[in-house]
Design a protein around this motif. Structure first.
Motif: not given
Length: 479
Positions: A159-166, A170-174, A392-395, A422-425
């Motif tokens: 979930i931490g990895l998923f949260l960072a991806l979100i 959301d920020a348009g960085f990815v 979200l990224v820091v958390v 890995v499947v979550m993100p």
């Protein structure tokens, strides 16, 4: 007021009662930390008041009906506020709730076109009531306790990895490249060439600096500072929304701060007509999919937030888990009853925990702000995704720390843990990650000749996840 962990704070009768009821001192927290955590949680998830109406309003139902944006926004804030406060008071756990992303898209794009909006929301109510029954019978809690401790840790890490991806998305960085390979990339064409992207990067670096220097309120300060920077950039550049502008909220001071809430959607649901309109098989599949998603998303979120706050015991248990799961179940039904889609526990709550929240008192702050947001909806839209995403990224980083406790040399647990993470993100779903991990864990135990080490409930859950992953083929057979 400074509080020593484990010692009641100096203050009046009300403060002492609050401290005892919410166990603020007992959990090593203070009222100021709880307030700060509640604020951080609200600012990281307030976007749902804007985003949920846009998703549900995007499509028409089977009879050409649409949900009004203003009415959905008001109902979204109301249900989030009430259920978040209820979670704080009943479960005393720092876990906020709101309309679930992913589930709302499923309701909008898959369910509603086959029936009316009222019928679709009726299925959501049914799903929530079923989960509530499972909690009251003890089955949902028993399933939670049957999951191996290291897999629970993997859920938190995933979930931490998923949260960072979100946060990055959301920020348009990815962003999506629109190509088969690579499917995603940095910014636009592999470059950060937008002002909002630069605002996000500056805000993220500022938050990291504050965090490593152990500044109190680092995440909240990061969100607010980035918002101020975004307002200045928008005032100068006039970027607007979309394209190379802001992802969702345009950070500018609104013309008005107050708007009366439209609560006309409350109670607009129908429990039984959908079974006649769309057919019992299709409706049963919809309810099953909603149930599996809500059931395990909440379990993973609860564990992840508990791990972040040091509230999980050595065996992976979470205090007052039964109460947490019951309120979450009722929130799912309440979301359907208010036409906001299923409400569920938000992983963004981890941002508040990272700011010091350890008890349900933080929920009073978060929930109260959601209720205020019904009347101050224009003000909520000031904080852009690019500012909230820094948290979200820091958390996400903070939640990834637990990966070191997994026994990576033991393939029987390491492979299921890896797939869970890995499947979550990669599939944008907490439930998918949990399902992949549990199915693989059960399979490995069988091929290693250790089926008795699998808890009986996990056999049932793994079988249900097999059906869940095969639902696409199953639906084709009956459509």
């Amino acid at each position: 007021m400074r509080t020593v962990p484990g010692r009641p704070p100096n203050g009046g009768f009300v403060v002492s009662r609050l401290d005892r009821y919410f166990e603020i001192s007992a959990r090593g927290s203070t009222l100021s930390r709880e307030v700060r955590g509640g604020l951080a949680t609200f600012f990281t998830m307030a976007y749902i008041v804007v985003l949920n109406p846009l998703i549900l309003n995007r499509v028409t139902d089977g009879q050409g009906g649409k949900l009004g944006i203003a009415a959905v926004a008001a109902a979204t804030a109301l249900v989030a506020g009430v259920m978040t406060i209820l979670m704080g008071v009943v479960a005393r756990f720092p876990l906020a709730l709101a309309a679930g992303l992913g589930v709302n898209a499923m309701v909008a794009f898959e369910i509603a076109p086959k029936m009316t909006w009222a019928d679709a929301m009726g299925l959501v109510v049914i799903e929530g009531l079923i989960i509530a029954v499972l909690v009251l019978t003890g089955l949902r809690t028993a399933i939670f306790h049957s999951v191996p401790t290291q897999l629970k840790t993997a859920i938190g890490v995933g979930i931490g990895l998923f949260l960072a991806l979100i946060g990055f998305v959301d920020a348009g960085f990815v962003t999506s490249t629109g190509n088969p390979s690579p499917p995603i990339g940095l910014g636009i064409g592999g470059k950060l060439i937008t002002w909002p992207g630069l605002v996000f990067v500056v805000g993220l670096l500022l938050t990291i600096v504050l965090l490593v220097r152990k500044v109190r309120g680092a995440i909240l300060i990061g969100i607010l500072s980035t918002t101020v920077l975004a307002i200045i950039v928008e005032a100068i550049a006039k970027l607007g929304q979309g394209g190379r502008g802001w992802s969702l909220n345009v950070p500018k001071v609104p013309d008005k701060l107050f708007s009366a809430p439209d609560l006309s959607l409350l109670g607009q649901f129908n429990l039984f007509d959908s079974w006649r309109t769309a057919g019992p098989v299709i409706c049963a599949m919809f309810v099953f999919t909603l149930l599996i998603t809500d059931f395990f998303d909440t379990m993973g979120t609860m564990v992840a937030v508990g791990q972040e706050g040091g509230l999980v015991t050595q065996d992976g248990s979470v205090p007052r888990a039964r109460e947490i799961l019951l309120v979450d179940s009722l929130a799912a039904a309440a979301g359907g009853a208010a036409s906001t889609s299923s409400n569920t526990s938000y992983i963004e709550s981890a941002a508040g925990v990272a700011e010091g929240a350890r008890t349900g008192f933080a929920n009073l702050v978060t929930g109260g702000l959601f209720l205020v947001a019904m009347f101050l909806a224009p003000l909520v839209t000031i904080v852009p995704f690019e500012a909230a995403s820094t948290a979200l990224v820091v958390v996400g980083f903070l939640m990834m720390i637990g990966i070191k406790t997994i026994e990576w040399s033991d393939y029987e647990i390491a492979i299921p843990a890896f797939l869970t993470i890995v499947v979550m993100p990669f599939t944008y779903s907490i439930a998918n990650g949990i399902g992949a991990g549990l199915i693989t864990y059960t399979l490995i135990k069988v091929v290693r000749g250790k089926p008795r080490e699998v808890h009986p409930l996990l056999w049932v859950v793994s079988a249900l996840f097999v059906l869940y992953f095969a639902r696409g083929v199953t639906e084709l057979m009956f459509v």
